[in-house]
Design an enzyme around this catalytic site. Structure first.
Site, PDB file in Angstrom:
ATOM      1  N   GLY A  90       0.950  -0.871  -0.026  1.00 58.03           N
ATOM      2  CA  GLY A  90      -0.172  -0.083   0.071  1.00 58.03           C
ATOM      3  C   GLY A  90       0.469   1.200  -0.113  1.00 58.03           C
ATOM      4  N   SER A 122       5.807  -5.313  -0.580  1.00 54.16           N
ATOM      5  CA  SER A 122       6.287  -4.028  -1.512  1.00 54.16           C
ATOM      6  C   SER A 122       6.348  -3.041  -0.499  1.00 54.16           C
ATOM      7  CB  SER A 122       4.909  -4.011  -2.274  1.00 54.16           C
ATOM      8  OG  SER A 122       4.383  -2.421  -2.473  1.00 54.16           O
ATOM      9  N   ALA A 123       5.590  -2.287   0.234  1.00 55.16           N
ATOM     10  CA  ALA A 123       5.654  -1.097   1.588  1.00 55.16           C
ATOM     11  C   ALA A 123       6.390  -2.418   2.682  1.00 55.16           C
ATOM     12  CB  ALA A 123       3.811  -0.783   1.770  1.00 55.16           C
ATOM     13  N   HIS A 159       9.008  -3.030  -6.455  1.00 49.47           N
ATOM     14  CA  HIS A 159       8.744  -2.066  -7.452  1.00 49.47           C
ATOM     15  C   HIS A 159       9.434  -2.214  -8.725  1.00 49.47           C
ATOM     16  CE1 HIS A 159       4.092  -3.453  -6.199  1.00 49.47           C
ATOM     17  NE2 HIS A 159       5.051  -2.654  -5.444  1.00 49.47           N
ATOM     18  N   GLU A 194       9.713  -7.154  -9.865  1.00 51.16           N
ATOM     19  CA  GLU A 194       8.423  -7.357  -9.243  1.00 51.16           C
ATOM     20  C   GLU A 194       8.520  -8.758 -10.096  1.00 51.16           C
ATOM     21  OE1 GLU A 194       4.911  -5.812 -11.976  1.00 51.16           O
ATOM     22  OE2 GLU A 194       4.983  -4.385 -10.182  1.00 51.16           O
TER      23      GLU A 194
END
Lengths: 235, 235
Positions: A90, A122-123, A159, A194
């Protein structure tokens, strides 16, 4: 004696969330029934409840139950008692802000260092680096600090995107941004494409997945490393 | 009684820096020989000196001389005495950090509100909004605050990029990021495409350049406005 999967993304184009990591997660969380979820990054601004329900539906497939830290009146205790942890993606600013406001940066660091299996996407991966200063996210909230967990002795850029040679856009490429980071900060940055992830097990850090990663060190030309490579010496 | 040009980018693909704005700048800085440059955003990590020399070479073509705020022992006095100001692009975190550390946020705001002609490009435009929370830049440094000049009563997203319908990348689109911003922040956001700028004159705000802009208001579908439109009612 950490035991972590630090993944660039939760979801690959054209497949279900975490599907590409399923075998890896069965192995990571082996013997654990209940996983503590950290939903603070709230992708697309969805509620903590909605995010948790979605993640529970995914983990059900590998016979795991999700409880979310936002459901506990004492999040510090929740972290201390967790047998396995997953921090989803997020917005990294939002995630880090909530980790600080709820005073769980230190408990989380302690849990991971004590060997509680941890998945970040991700985060949730960004925060495994020394700072969140190489996030791609928009600074929609002002966190008390940019320092993060430091599970690995470098920074993560999830990413990671190669420059598009046909682009006419004048906004900075990812590589330019990381170069600017290195004008002010010494630590290496791992650009995770990714589909790639880092496996941290005991004191070893290994690149996994099908792709190469791009490594940025201050005052050096960026270079590629192949999947299977050790990053244990990178700091 | 501000008099500002707030541009998405300094440079369009295939042309010289500021070339597309030349006539606009001749008009903005009419009667002014010396312009105070704010180089703090340092694109690509170049030095303040290098950045200033490059900008001076561009302004020479329209018979303007550049002095840079970093050349003064008292930057507050430099701002107070400026007849015209230009803040260039680069990294918004770095720019805002330096504006706060040098205590020139308030003097700069005062100068602009008193009518000193101001040009901002990219990061230099971002700071004309209420906060820097809709920058696209990497948080390579931790500024004391995200609040910015508030010359316009909304936020700016420079280098606005439409989603690529063919992309397989799972990083957030610009629109998703701004939607996340609106979960936590009330003010509208103006997505300025490269080649667009806002003209602020007295109390009027107008979209100029050849392109439409995209407007994001909390709890509303984003919408397009045409060049020449007034944004004076947006807040």
């Amino acid at each position: 004696m950490a035991n972590c999967i630090i993944a660039s993304t939760s979801t690959l184009h054209g497949s279900e969330p975490l599907a590409y990591l399923q075998d890896t997660l069965i192995n990571l969380y082996s013997g654990i029934e209940e996983i503590l979820f950290i939903p603070y990054a709230r992708p697309g601004g969805i509620s903590h409840d909605e995010y948790t329900i979605g993640v529970n539906n995914i983990f059900k497939k590998i016979n795991k139950r999700i409880v979310s830290v936002h459901m506990f009146s004492d999040p510090i205790e929740a972290i201390k008692n967790a047998k396995g942890i997953y921090t989803g993606g997020g917005n990294t600013f939002l995630l880090v802000n909530q980790l600080y406001r709820n005073e769980i940066i230190e408990p989380l660091k302690k849990a991971i260092h004590s060997g509680v299996p941890y998945l970040g996407t991700s985060a949730g991966s960004n925060i495994c680096g020394l700072t969140m200063k190489t996030t791609n996210d928009m600074p929609i909230v002002y966190p008390p600090n940019f320092a993060t967990l430091g599970i690995v002795p470098f920074n993560i850029n999830p990413h990671y995107l190669d420059p598009d040679p046909n682009s006419t856009h004048k906004g900075e490429t990812r590589e330019t941004r990381i170069k600017e980071f290195h004008n002010l900060n010494p630590q290496p940055v791992v650009g995770l494409r990714e589909g790639s992830w880092l496996k941290v097990y005991d004191n070893k850090i290994t690149l996994e997945g099908n792709l190469n990663a791009r490594i940025f060190e201050k005052d050096k030309e960026p270079y590629e490393i192949e999947t299977g490579s050790s990053l244990s010496g990178l700091n």
